[in-house]
Design a protein around this motif. Structure first.
Motif, short mmCIF file in Angstrom:
data_model
loop_
_atom_site.label_atom_id
_atom_site.label_comp_id
_atom_site.label_asym_id
_atom_site.label_seq_id
_atom_site.Cartn_x
_atom_site.Cartn_y
_atom_site.Cartn_z
N LYS A 5 141.70 43.06 73.29
CA LYS A 5 141.07 43.64 74.48
C LYS A 5 140.13 44.79 74.13
CE LYS A 5 142.95 41.40 77.90
NZ LYS A 5 142.12 40.54 78.73
N ARG A 6 140.36 45.41 72.96
CA ARG A 6 139.55 46.55 72.56
C ARG A 6 139.32 46.53 71.06
NH1 ARG A 6 140.20 52.42 75.27
NH2 ARG A 6 138.19 53.24 74.59
N TYR A 34 136.46 45.14 75.13
CA TYR A 34 135.81 46.44 75.20
C TYR A 34 135.43 46.81 73.78
CZ TYR A 34 135.50 51.30 76.94
OH TYR A 34 135.09 52.54 77.31
N LEU A 35 134.21 47.33 73.56
CA LEU A 35 133.74 47.64 72.22
C LEU A 35 133.43 49.13 72.10
CD1 LEU A 35 132.90 46.61 69.41
CD2 LEU A 35 130.68 45.98 70.39
N ASP A 36 134.12 49.78 71.17
CA ASP A 36 133.90 51.20 70.89
C ASP A 36 133.16 51.33 69.57
OD1 ASP A 36 135.80 53.24 72.56
OD2 ASP A 36 136.72 51.26 72.42
N PHE A 37 131.98 51.94 69.60
CA PHE A 37 131.31 52.33 68.37
C PHE A 37 131.66 53.79 68.12
CE2 PHE A 37 128.13 49.10 69.87
CZ PHE A 37 128.42 48.16 68.90
N ILE A 104 138.96 57.33 61.86
CA ILE A 104 138.83 55.95 62.35
C ILE A 104 140.21 55.42 62.77
CG2 ILE A 104 138.31 53.56 61.67
CD1 ILE A 104 136.12 54.82 59.80
N VAL A 105 141.17 55.59 61.91
CA VAL A 105 142.53 55.11 62.20
C VAL A 105 143.11 55.82 63.41
CG1 VAL A 105 144.89 55.02 61.29
CG2 VAL A 105 142.97 54.34 59.84
N ASN A 106 142.94 57.13 63.48
CA ASN A 106 143.48 57.89 64.61
C ASN A 106 142.81 57.49 65.92
OD1 ASN A 106 145.26 59.27 62.98
ND2 ASN A 106 143.97 61.09 62.79
N TYR A 107 141.50 57.27 65.89
CA TYR A 107 140.79 56.86 67.10
C TYR A 107 141.28 55.48 67.56
CZ TYR A 107 137.25 55.87 70.54
OH TYR A 107 136.62 55.55 71.73
N ALA A 108 141.40 54.55 66.62
CA ALA A 108 141.87 53.20 66.97
C ALA A 108 143.27 53.25 67.57
CB ALA A 108 141.84 52.29 65.74
N ASP A 109 144.11 54.10 67.02
CA ASP A 109 145.47 54.27 67.55
C ASP A 109 145.41 54.86 68.95
OD1 ASP A 109 148.30 54.22 67.48
OD2 ASP A 109 148.35 56.30 66.79
N TRP A 110 144.62 55.93 69.12
CA TRP A 110 144.48 56.58 70.42
C TRP A 110 143.93 55.60 71.47
CZ3 TRP A 110 139.98 57.17 73.18
CH2 TRP A 110 140.07 57.95 74.33
N ALA A 111 142.95 54.78 71.07
CA ALA A 111 142.30 53.85 71.99
C ALA A 111 143.13 52.59 72.22
CB ALA A 111 140.92 53.47 71.45
N GLU A 136 138.84 50.68 52.39
CA GLU A 136 140.13 50.44 51.76
C GLU A 136 141.22 51.31 52.39
OE1 GLU A 136 142.20 50.77 47.32
OE2 GLU A 136 140.07 51.21 47.57
N ARG A 137 140.91 52.57 52.62
CA ARG A 137 141.90 53.47 53.23
C ARG A 137 142.22 53.05 54.66
NH1 ARG A 137 139.42 58.96 52.74
NH2 ARG A 137 141.25 59.61 53.92
N VAL A 138 141.21 52.60 55.40
CA VAL A 138 141.45 52.16 56.78
C VAL A 138 142.33 50.91 56.78
CG1 VAL A 138 140.38 51.23 58.88
CG2 VAL A 138 139.38 53.23 57.74
N VAL A 139 142.01 49.95 55.91
CA VAL A 139 142.82 48.72 55.83
C VAL A 139 144.28 49.05 55.53
CG1 VAL A 139 143.21 46.64 54.44
CG2 VAL A 139 140.91 47.18 55.25
N LYS A 140 144.50 49.99 54.63
CA LYS A 140 145.86 50.33 54.23
C LYS A 140 146.64 51.11 55.27
CE LYS A 140 145.19 50.25 49.24
NZ LYS A 140 145.19 51.03 48.01
N THR A 141 145.95 51.84 56.16
CA THR A 141 146.67 52.73 57.07
C THR A 141 146.50 52.43 58.55
OG1 THR A 141 144.84 54.32 57.07
CG2 THR A 141 146.56 54.64 55.42
N ALA A 142 145.68 51.46 58.89
CA ALA A 142 145.39 51.18 60.30
C ALA A 142 146.61 50.67 61.07
CB ALA A 142 144.26 50.18 60.42
#
Length: 161
Positions: A5-6, A34-37, A104-111, A136-142
Motif C-alpha cells: 500500500k505504501r 502511495y509513493l513516498d520520495f 531511510i529505514v526509520n522513515y519506512a518504519d514510521w510510514a 547494503e545497510r538498508v537491505v540489512k536493517t529495513a
C-alpha cells in the motif's frame, strides 16, 4: 507478503534518479500504492574526522534542508504527469536529515511502508570505503522488503528510451 500500500523511494537528484523513479512508479502504479520520495541530507557530524565544521553549522544545515525541499517540490511537480500516467495517484516528497541509511529505514518504519525501492549505487571510491554502501545497510536493517535497482545495467537504460 503483505499487500503493498505504501512504497518509500530514496532519491538523490543525480542522473540515476530517473531510472529509480521510473521503477518505483511502475511498481506503485501496479499496486495502486502511495509513493513516498525521500531525500536525506547527511549529517555533517559524519565528516568531522576529515574537517572541522564551521561555527555556523546549524544555519548551513537549515540552508541545505530548505534548498533540498525546494528541489523536491520542483521534482514532484515536474514529474507528476508521468507518475500519474503510470498509475500513481498519491505522491509525497519528504526531506529529512541524518545518517542516510538509518534515516531511510526509520522513515519506512514510521510510514508503515511495505516496500522500499532504491538504487544500488550512490557513494563511490573513497566515500564508499569510509561510509559503506547505503543500499547494503538498508537491505540489512529495513523493516520491510527492499527492491534495489541498478541504474547502470544496460537493460535499465534501454527501457528508459
Amino acid at each position: 507478503m503483505r499487500e503493498i500500500k505504501r512504497i518509500v523511494t530514496p532519491i538523490d537528484f543525480s542522473d540515476n534518479t530517473e531510472t529509480i523513479v521510473s521503477a518505483a512508479a511502475c511498481i506503485a502504479g501496479k499496486f495502486s500504492a502511495y509513493l513516498d520520495f525521500i531525500f536525506v541530507v547527511q549529517k555533517f557530524e559524519d565528516y568531522t574526522a576529515f574537517f572541522t565544521p564551521p561555527a555556523n553549522l546549524p544555519a548551513m544545515r537549515d540552508d541545505l534542508l530548505n534548498a533540498a525541499k525546494e528541489k523536491m517540490n520542483a521534482f514532484i511537480e515536474d514529474n507528476k504527469d508521468e507518475l500519474y500516467a503510470l498509475g500513481v495517484s498519491t505522491v509525497n516528497g519528504q526531506v529529512i536529515s541524518g545518517d542516510i541509511a538509518e534515516a531511510i529505514v526509520n522513515y519506512a518504519d514510521w510510514a508503515n511502508a511495505q516496500l522500499i525501492i532504491m538504487g544500488t549505487h550512490g557513494y563511490k571510491g573513497f566515500n564508499r570505503i569510509v561510509f559503506g554502501s547505503v543500499a547494503e545497510r538498508v537491505v540489512k536493517t529495513a523493516c520491510c522488503p527492499v527492491m534495489t535497482v541498478n541504474p547502470y545495467r544496460e537493460e535499465c537504460k534501454k527501457n528508459q528510451k
